[in-house]
Design a protein around this motif. Structure first.
Motif, PDB file in Angstrom:
ATOM      1  N   PRO A   7      -4.617  -6.279   1.255  1.00  0.00           N
ATOM      2  CA  PRO A   7      -5.200  -5.002   0.874  1.00  0.00           C
ATOM      3  C   PRO A   7      -6.491  -4.710   1.643  1.00  0.00           C
ATOM      4  N   TRP A  46       0.546   3.072   8.060  1.00  0.00           N
ATOM      5  CA  TRP A  46      -0.004   2.149   7.052  1.00  0.00           C
ATOM      6  C   TRP A  46      -0.102   2.887   5.730  1.00  0.00           C
ATOM      7  N   ASN A  48      -1.015   2.134   1.345  1.00  0.00           N
ATOM      8  CA  ASN A  48      -1.196   1.252   0.201  1.00  0.00           C
ATOM      9  C   ASN A  48       0.080   1.291  -0.633  1.00  0.00           C
ATOM     10  N   GLU A  49       0.391   0.213  -1.288  1.00  0.00           N
ATOM     11  CA  GLU A  49       1.668   0.102  -1.991  1.00  0.00           C
ATOM     12  C   GLU A  49       1.541   0.535  -3.441  1.00  0.00           C
ATOM     13  N   ALA A  56       0.086  -3.772   0.610  1.00  0.00           N
ATOM     14  CA  ALA A  56       0.070  -2.674   1.568  1.00  0.00           C
ATOM     15  C   ALA A  56       1.027  -2.996   2.712  1.00  0.00           C
TER      16      ALA A  56
END
Length: 255
Positions: A7, A46, A48-49, A56
Motif C-alpha cells: 500500500p 495503479w 488501491n484495492e 493495491a
C-alpha cells in the motif's frame, strides 16, 4: 491481477503525480488522437484495492492513440465516429473494463466465484464548449455476458493550464453493481453475509496530461479518485469509500 504492490499513502501518491504534472510541458492534456497524433505504446494503471484482503495492484496493457478516417484507438478502447460537426460528435465505442478479482488472491474472498473483466460497448456524444472544455455523455453495456448490466456516464473535461481536469458522474445498473460487489446466498458466511446491492451513482475527479519527450515519444499521466455510492460501500467484501487510480503511458508517435 498481474501483480501487487505494498500500500502507498495517498499523500505520497498525489505528491508524485504533482511533480509529474509540473514537469509536463505543452501541449495541454488531450485524449483525442487528433491532438497528439498516431502513437503506440504501453500503459500501466495503479489502483488501491477495494476488495477486502487484496493489496493495491498494477495492470499493464497496450496503449494507442490512433485514427484512420472515422476509426480510432484510444487507450484500451476502440471506436468509430458516426457523425460530427463543429460542436457535436457521435461515436460508437468498445472499452475494456478492468473491474473484478480472483477469489484465490484473498483469504476473505475464498469460496466466492471470481468476478471477471469484460468488454463494454456503446455510444458516446460529445459537445464542445470552447474555452470551457467539453461535455461527454456515454451509454455502455456488457458484450461478454459477465455482469449483463449497463453504465451511463456524464463527463465534463476542462483546461487547467498544462493539464485537463475531469468531473464525472457514473451511474451503474443493479446487475453491474451486484456482479462486482454482491454476495450470493451460496457464497455467504457468518462474516460475509449475502448482499444484493441496487444501482449506484459514483462521482469522480481526475487530472490528465500529455507531454512530448523529444520529437517522437509521448508521455501520458493521469489520476482520478472515485467517491463510491452506498450500494458499493455497504458491501461486506468492500473495504473503503473511495477508489484511487493513477495512470501512466509511454508511446511512440509515428505520424
Amino acid at each position: 491481477r498481474p501483480m501487487s504492490l505494498a500500500p502507498i499513502s495517498r499523500s505520497t501518491l498525489f505528491l508524485a503525480l504533482g511533480v509529474a504534472l509540473a514537469l509536463a510541458g505543452p501541449p495541454a492534456a488531450a485524449q483525442e488522437s487528433r491532438r497528439v497524433g498516431n502513437s503506440l505504446g504501453v500503459a500501466a494503471l495503479w489502483e488501491n484495492e477495494l476488495y477486502r484482503g487484496l493489496d493495491a495492484s498494477v495492470t499493464a496493457y497496450p496503449f494507442a492513440t490512433w485514427r484512420a478516417g472515422r476509426f480510432f484507438l484510444r487507450g484500451p478502447g476502440l471506436g468509430v465516429e458516426l457523425w460530427a460537426d463543429e460542436a457535436w460528435k457521435l461515436d460508437a465505442f468498445a472499452q475494456w473494463r478492468f473491474d473484478g478479482y480472483d477469489a484465490g488472491d484473498s483469504d476473505f474472498l475464498a469460496g466466492m466465484d471470481d468476478r471477471r473483466e469484460t468488454l463494454d460497448a456503446g455510444l458516446a456524444v460529445e459537445r464542445k464548449l470552447g474555452d470551457y472544455g467539453r461535455l461527454n455523455l456515454s451509454a455502455a453495456a456488457d458484450t461478454l455476458g459477465r455482469h449483463d448490466g449497463q453504465e451511463l456516464e456524464l463527463q465534463w473535461s476542462y483546461p487547467l493550464g498544462r493539464v485537463e481536469g475531469q468531473v464525472r458522474a457514473r451511474w451503474q445498473s443493479d446487475a453491474l453493481v451486484d456482479y462486482y460487489y454482491g454476495v450470493t446466498a451460496g457464497e455467504a458466511l457468518p462474516d460475509r453475509p449475502a448482499y444484493e446491492p441496487g444501482s449506484g451513482l459514483t462521482w469522480s475527479l481526475g487530472l490528465l496530461t500529455a507531454a512530448p519527450l523529444g520529437k517522437r515519444w509521448l508521455l501520458f499521466v493521469g489520476a482520478n479518485i472515485d467517491l463510491l455510492p452506498d450500494a458499493i460501500q455497504d458491501s461486506p467484501i468492500v473495504d473503503g469509500s473511495t477508489n484511487t487510480r493513477v495512470f501512466g503511458a509511454l508511446a511512440w508517435r509515428f505520424d
